[in-house]
Design a protein around this motif. Structure first.
Motif, PDB file in Angstrom:
ATOM      1  N   PRO A  88      32.319  42.567  52.022  1.00 20.27           N
ATOM      2  CA  PRO A  88      31.460  41.530  51.419  1.00 20.27           C
ATOM      3  C   PRO A  88      32.166  40.194  51.174  1.00 20.27           C
ATOM      4  N   THR A  89      33.489  40.146  51.218  1.00 17.63           N
ATOM      5  CA  THR A  89      34.189  38.885  50.942  1.00 17.63           C
ATOM      6  C   THR A  89      33.943  37.829  52.004  1.00 17.63           C
ATOM      7  N   LYS A  90      33.499  38.225  53.194  1.00 16.48           N
ATOM      8  CA  LYS A  90      33.344  37.224  54.257  1.00 16.48           C
ATOM      9  C   LYS A  90      32.215  36.235  53.989  1.00 16.48           C
ATOM     10  N   THR A  91      31.302  36.577  53.090  1.00 14.98           N
ATOM     11  CA  THR A  91      30.202  35.656  52.774  1.00 14.98           C
ATOM     12  C   THR A  91      30.345  35.012  51.396  1.00 14.98           C
ATOM     13  N   MET A  92      31.459  35.282  50.712  1.00 16.83           N
ATOM     14  CA  MET A  92      31.619  34.780  49.346  1.00 16.83           C
ATOM     15  C   MET A  92      32.124  33.338  49.325  1.00 16.83           C
ATOM     16  N   ASP A  93      31.713  32.604  48.296  1.00 12.03           N
ATOM     17  CA  ASP A  93      32.254  31.268  48.071  1.00 12.03           C
ATOM     18  C   ASP A  93      33.393  31.359  47.045  1.00 12.03           C
ATOM     19  N   TYR A  94      33.980  30.207  46.734  1.00 14.08           N
ATOM     20  CA  TYR A  94      35.158  30.182  45.867  1.00 14.08           C
ATOM     21  C   TYR A  94      34.866  30.738  44.475  1.00 14.08           C
ATOM     22  N   GLU A  95      33.754  30.328  43.879  1.00  9.93           N
ATOM     23  CA  GLU A  95      33.444  30.747  42.507  1.00  9.93           C
ATOM     24  C   GLU A  95      33.238  32.258  42.405  1.00  9.93           C
ATOM     25  N   SER A  96      32.530  32.843  43.356  1.00  8.43           N
ATOM     26  CA  SER A  96      32.310  34.286  43.303  1.00  8.43           C
ATOM     27  C   SER A  96      33.590  35.056  43.607  1.00  8.43           C
ATOM     28  N   MET A  97      34.453  34.509  44.454  1.00 10.79           N
ATOM     29  CA  MET A  97      35.747  35.141  44.738  1.00 10.79           C
ATOM     30  C   MET A  97      36.617  35.141  43.481  1.00 10.79           C
ATOM     31  N   LYS A  98      36.631  34.012  42.782  1.00  4.99           N
ATOM     32  CA  LYS A  98      37.422  33.906  41.552  1.00  4.99           C
ATOM     33  C   LYS A  98      36.877  34.846  40.477  1.00  4.99           C
ATOM     34  N   LYS A  99      35.564  34.941  40.388  1.00  2.69           N
ATOM     35  CA  LYS A  99      34.937  35.821  39.405  1.00  2.69           C
ATOM     36  C   LYS A  99      35.270  37.284  39.699  1.00  2.69           C
ATOM     37  N   SER A 100      35.237  37.671  40.957  1.00  4.16           N
ATOM     38  CA  SER A 100      35.559  39.040  41.350  1.00  4.16           C
ATOM     39  C   SER A 100      37.025  39.362  41.065  1.00  4.16           C
ATOM     40  N   LEU A 101      37.912  38.432  41.373  1.00  3.66           N
ATOM     41  CA  LEU A 101      39.338  38.620  41.108  1.00  3.66           C
ATOM     42  C   LEU A 101      39.603  38.692  39.605  1.00  3.66           C
ATOM     43  N   SER A 102      38.969  37.832  38.837  1.00  3.08           N
ATOM     44  CA  SER A 102      39.129  37.856  37.381  1.00  3.08           C
ATOM     45  C   SER A 102      38.660  39.184  36.803  1.00  3.08           C
ATOM     46  N   HIS A 103      37.574  39.706  37.341  1.00  2.00           N
ATOM     47  CA  HIS A 103      37.061  40.998  36.880  1.00  2.00           C
ATOM     48  C   HIS A 103      38.105  42.092  37.070  1.00  2.00           C
ATOM     49  N   LEU A 104      38.734  42.131  38.250  1.00  2.00           N
ATOM     50  CA  LEU A 104      39.757  43.152  38.505  1.00  2.00           C
ATOM     51  C   LEU A 104      40.945  42.993  37.564  1.00  2.00           C
ATOM     52  N   LEU A 105      41.420  41.774  37.411  1.00  2.00           N
ATOM     53  CA  LEU A 105      42.585  41.526  36.561  1.00  2.00           C
ATOM     54  C   LEU A 105      42.274  41.855  35.101  1.00  2.00           C
ATOM     55  N   TYR A 106      41.068  41.547  34.662  1.00  2.00           N
ATOM     56  CA  TYR A 106      40.666  41.842  33.287  1.00  2.00           C
ATOM     57  C   TYR A 106      40.584  43.351  33.061  1.00  2.00           C
ATOM     58  N   LYS A 107      39.960  44.066  33.981  1.00  2.00           N
ATOM     59  CA  LYS A 107      39.790  45.508  33.840  1.00  2.00           C
ATOM     60  C   LYS A 107      41.129  46.234  33.801  1.00  2.00           C
ATOM     61  N   GLU A 108      42.099  45.738  34.536  1.00  2.00           N
ATOM     62  CA  GLU A 108      43.405  46.390  34.589  1.00  2.00           C
ATOM     63  C   GLU A 108      44.396  45.783  33.591  1.00  2.00           C
ATOM     64  N   LYS A 109      43.900  44.953  32.693  1.00  2.00           N
ATOM     65  CA  LYS A 109      44.717  44.361  31.616  1.00  2.00           C
ATOM     66  C   LYS A 109      45.937  43.606  32.152  1.00  2.00           C
ATOM     67  N   LEU A 110      45.733  42.825  33.202  1.00  2.00           N
ATOM     68  CA  LEU A 110      46.819  42.014  33.756  1.00  2.00           C
ATOM     69  C   LEU A 110      46.783  40.580  33.251  1.00  2.00           C
ATOM     70  N   PHE A 111      45.835  40.282  32.376  1.00  2.00           N
ATOM     71  CA  PHE A 111      45.826  38.975  31.717  1.00  2.00           C
ATOM     72  C   PHE A 111      46.719  39.031  30.485  1.00  2.00           C
ATOM     73  N   LYS A 112      47.353  37.897  30.141  1.00  2.00           N
ATOM     74  CA  LYS A 112      48.224  37.843  28.972  1.00  2.00           C
ATOM     75  C   LYS A 112      47.459  38.133  27.692  1.00  2.00           C
ATOM     76  N   HIS A 113      46.273  37.578  27.574  1.00  2.00           N
ATOM     77  CA  HIS A 113      45.398  37.848  26.432  1.00  2.00           C
ATOM     78  C   HIS A 113      43.991  37.937  26.973  1.00  2.00           C
ATOM     79  N   SER A 114      43.139  38.699  26.334  1.00  2.00           N
ATOM     80  CA  SER A 114      41.807  38.921  26.869  1.00  2.00           C
ATOM     81  C   SER A 114      40.992  37.653  26.889  1.00  2.00           C
ATOM     82  N   LYS A 115      40.249  37.499  27.966  1.00  2.00           N
ATOM     83  CA  LYS A 115      39.434  36.299  28.154  1.00  2.00           C
ATOM     84  C   LYS A 115      38.053  36.511  27.580  1.00  2.00           C
TER      85      LYS A 115
END
Length: 115
Positions: A88-115
């Motif tokens: 599905p990434t082949k049809t995604m724009d920048y904002e949806s790609m960033k949102k999807s990546l942020s979701h993964l990083l948030y779920k796996e607690k790779l952010f310094k502090h929760s967003k």
């Protein structure tokens, strides 16, 4: 993203796959591994040939690198992170790609502090 913060060698990718943790959503798969000897996270990007031709694959990698660059201050250091793009990434724009990546990083607690 500076080149010293990228994972390039096959052995480093394999180490993340074998010894790291993983999580996925519909668009992306993340593998991550803690490495205490480095002071900055490193990323590796993988986009398979099934997703599209070289133009499409390079566009996806460019969007992912730009997303990482924008989220750079919020991501915990000392991790090797490998991102595998799904179809599905082949049809995604920048904002949806960033949102999807942020979701993964948030779920796996790779952010310094929760967003």
């Amino acid at each position: 993203m500076k080149k010293q913060f990228r994972i390039k060698k096959n052995e480093e990718f394999q180490a993340a796959f074998k010894h790291g943790n993983s999580f996925a959503n519909r668009q992306l798969v993340i593998y991550y591994r803690k490495k205490d000897d480095q002071d900055h996270f490193r990323i590796g990007l993988s986009v398979g040939k099934k997703i599209g031709n070289a133009v499409v694959r390079n566009r996806i990698k460019r969007l992912l690198r730009a997303s990482f660059q924008e989220l750079e201050q919020d991501i915990k250091p000392c991790y090797d992170i490998v991102i595998i793009a799904r179809n599905p990434t082949k049809t995604m724009d920048y904002e949806s790609m960033k949102k999807s990546l942020s979701h993964l990083l948030y779920k796996e607690k790779l952010f310094k502090h929760s967003k």
